[in-house]
Design a protein around this motif. Structure first.
Motif: not given
Length: 135
Positions: A66-74, A12-19, A44-51, A25-26
């Motif tokens: 903790l973040l799950v995000g696309i780590e590879t170039s488009a 419960a101490v971990w709050q989901r925040h996907d917006s 650029g995952l942490f700077f452009e916030d577009r992926r 991170w930056r």
């Protein structure tokens, strides 16, 4: 296929925040690597916030995330979700788990992007459950 009830529960101490990607991170990457290198980290995952999509959890008591995000170039034919952890003591660590990837040339052939994202979230939730055992 397993049901959602078979999956680990996120403490419960971990709050989901996907917006939006948290500024934490930056800030941490800039401290560690400098702004120029940090802006290129994980394509650029942490700077452009577009992926998208992303899944993110934040623990305000620990100032950890903790973040799950696309780590590879488009442009890459193989796309991959990465797990990134910002521990309470500072810094950013990439969590090594099962590879969660899909092939853009065959988007409907398993594993699809949705399959990879779902599996990455399950890995992240398991990580959070184990991580809380250390606190």
């Amino acid at each position: 296929m397993s049901s959602r009830s078979d999956q680990p529960l996120v403490p419960a101490v971990w709050q989901r925040h996907d917006s939006e990607i948290l500024p934490l991170w930056r800030d941490r990457l800039c401290l560690e690597m400098g702004p120029t290198v940090a802006s290129r980290y994980a394509s650029g995952l942490f700077f452009e916030d577009r992926r998208r999509p992303i899944a993110q959890w934040f623990n305000p008591a620990l100032n950890a995330a903790l973040l799950v995000g696309i780590e590879t170039s488009a442009e890459w034919p193989v796309q991959r979700f990465g797990l990134f952890y910002a521990p309470a003591q500072g810094g950013v660590v990439q969590v090594r788990t099962t590879v969660h990837e899909w092939y853009t040339r065959n988007p409907n052939t398993p594993p699809t992007a949705d399959d990879a994202f779902t599996a990455a979230i399950q890995s992240a939730e398991s990580f959070l459950q184990v991580e809380m055992d250390f606190f």
